[in-house]
Motif scaffolding. Structure first.
Motif, PDB file in Angstrom:
ATOM      1  N   GLU A  26     -95.515 -34.805  14.108  1.00  0.00           N
ATOM      2  CA  GLU A  26     -95.980 -35.292  15.407  1.00  0.00           C
ATOM      3  C   GLU A  26     -95.556 -34.287  16.465  1.00  0.00           C
ATOM      4  OE1 GLU A  26     -95.582 -40.047  15.548  1.00  0.00           O
ATOM      5  OE2 GLU A  26     -93.696 -38.971  15.747  1.00  0.00           O
ATOM      6  N   THR A  27     -96.396 -34.101  17.441  1.00  0.00           N
ATOM      7  CA  THR A  27     -96.007 -33.260  18.571  1.00  0.00           C
ATOM      8  C   THR A  27     -95.321 -34.134  19.614  1.00  0.00           C
ATOM      9  OG1 THR A  27     -98.076 -33.623  19.758  1.00  0.00           O
ATOM     10  CG2 THR A  27     -98.002 -31.749  18.201  1.00  0.00           C
ATOM     11  N   GLU A  29     -96.267 -34.316  22.554  1.00  0.00           N
ATOM     12  CA  GLU A  29     -97.363 -34.926  23.301  1.00  0.00           C
ATOM     13  C   GLU A  29     -97.840 -36.212  22.618  1.00  0.00           C
ATOM     14  OE1 GLU A  29     -97.319 -31.671  22.407  1.00  0.00           O
ATOM     15  OE2 GLU A  29     -97.109 -30.692  24.356  1.00  0.00           O
ATOM     16  N   MET A  30     -97.874 -36.201  21.287  1.00  0.00           N
ATOM     17  CA  MET A  30     -98.282 -37.399  20.551  1.00  0.00           C
ATOM     18  C   MET A  30     -97.272 -38.521  20.789  1.00  0.00           C
ATOM     19  SD  MET A  30     -99.402 -35.498  17.028  1.00  0.00           S
ATOM     20  CE  MET A  30     -99.909 -36.914  16.078  1.00  0.00           C
ATOM     21  N   GLN A  31     -95.986 -38.190  20.747  1.00  0.00           N
ATOM     22  CA  GLN A  31     -94.965 -39.200  20.985  1.00  0.00           C
ATOM     23  C   GLN A  31     -95.052 -39.729  22.416  1.00  0.00           C
ATOM     24  OE1 GLN A  31     -91.200 -37.495  19.867  1.00  0.00           O
ATOM     25  NE2 GLN A  31     -91.638 -37.735  17.685  1.00  0.00           N
ATOM     26  N   ASP A  33     -97.727 -39.866  24.282  1.00  0.00           N
ATOM     27  CA  ASP A  33     -98.914 -40.716  24.362  1.00  0.00           C
ATOM     28  C   ASP A  33     -98.651 -42.113  23.810  1.00  0.00           C
ATOM     29  OD1 ASP A  33    -100.385 -38.715  25.557  1.00  0.00           O
ATOM     30  OD2 ASP A  33    -101.419 -38.116  23.704  1.00  0.00           O
ATOM     31  N   VAL A  34     -97.901 -42.184  22.706  1.00  0.00           N
ATOM     32  CA  VAL A  34     -97.562 -43.489  22.134  1.00  0.00           C
ATOM     33  C   VAL A  34     -96.713 -44.277  23.123  1.00  0.00           C
ATOM     34  CG1 VAL A  34     -96.187 -44.665  20.356  1.00  0.00           C
ATOM     35  CG2 VAL A  34     -97.753 -42.826  19.716  1.00  0.00           C
ATOM     36  N   LYS A  94     -98.380 -49.560  17.410  1.00  0.00           N
ATOM     37  CA  LYS A  94     -98.414 -48.190  17.927  1.00  0.00           C
ATOM     38  C   LYS A  94     -97.157 -47.400  17.579  1.00  0.00           C
ATOM     39  CE  LYS A  94    -101.567 -48.838  21.782  1.00  0.00           C
ATOM     40  NZ  LYS A  94    -101.752 -48.713  23.235  1.00  0.00           N
ATOM     41  N   ARG A  99     -98.242 -44.618  13.548  1.00  0.00           N
ATOM     42  CA  ARG A  99     -97.548 -43.342  13.381  1.00  0.00           C
ATOM     43  C   ARG A  99     -97.243 -43.075  11.916  1.00  0.00           C
ATOM     44  NH1 ARG A  99     -92.524 -43.570  16.622  1.00  0.00           N
ATOM     45  NH2 ARG A  99     -92.354 -41.343  16.259  1.00  0.00           N
ATOM     46  N   ASN A 102    -100.361 -41.946  10.181  1.00  0.00           N
ATOM     47  CA  ASN A 102    -100.678 -40.578  10.600  1.00  0.00           C
ATOM     48  C   ASN A 102     -99.727 -39.554   9.979  1.00  0.00           C
ATOM     49  OD1 ASN A 102    -102.819 -41.474  12.161  1.00  0.00           O
ATOM     50  ND2 ASN A 102    -101.613 -41.570  14.032  1.00  0.00           N
ATOM     51  N   LYS A 106    -100.656 -36.518   7.405  1.00  0.00           N
ATOM     52  CA  LYS A 106    -100.274 -35.125   7.665  1.00  0.00           C
ATOM     53  C   LYS A 106     -99.522 -34.550   6.466  1.00  0.00           C
ATOM     54  CE  LYS A 106     -99.308 -31.462  10.212  1.00  0.00           C
ATOM     55  NZ  LYS A 106    -100.123 -30.662  11.062  1.00  0.00           N
TER      56      LYS A 106
END
Length: 149
Positions: A26-27, A29-31, A33-34, A94, A99, A102, A106
């Motif tokens: 996870e980036t 930014e992804m964290q 956003d969550v 979420k 996560r 996802n 990955k």
């Protein structure tokens, strides 16, 4: 409790010193956003829960560590689920469920490369024991998962 003593930072430093490739599941930014993408109701619940539980966070983290070290999976699930269960379903969906799916996807993508590499993965305990967990998702994809202590 200081982040500079965390296991993730320890292994990140080791990998940098050893010139190991780092692949993010996870980036940041992804964290972000969550954590910032919840409804206002859930955000208020999260803030109130954080304030109410602030005094107990140290002992809660110690208990999580104790359960992990002593292979008390049921204790871990109970503790982590209790924390997630104090919020609405949107929060667990979420923060954990989506996560985990996802991250498993990955990892599957990385492993499908079949490049002969060995990978060392660090994820938080909730992602390992609360279903759908990363290991359970990988098992559904046909991987054999073995927990090692």
């Amino acid at each position: 409790m200081a982040p500079e003593y965390g296991v993730d930072l320890y292994f990140l430093k080791c990998s940098l010193e050893d010139n190991k490739e780092i692949i993010e599941l996870e980036t940041i930014e992804m964290q972000y956003d969550v954590l910032s993408g919840y409804s206002m109701e859930t955000q208020v619940q999260m803030l109130e829960g954080t304030i109410e539980g602030f005094e107990d966070i140290g002992s809660s983290l110690n208990q999580l560590g104790y359960s992990w070290i002593h292979n008390d999976t049921d204790g871990l699930v109970d503790q982590l689920s209790e924390g997630l269960g104090s919020f609405d379903a949107e929060y667990q969906q979420k923060l954990n469920d989506n996560r985990n799916v996802n991250m498993a996807n990955k990892l599957d993508e990385i492993l499908q490369r079949d490049d002969g590499q060995t990978y060392f993965v660090i994820i938080g305990s909730a992602h390992v024991v609360i279903d759908p967990s990363v290991p359970s998702e990988l098992e559904e994809k046909g991987y054999k998962i073995e927990r090692i202590y």
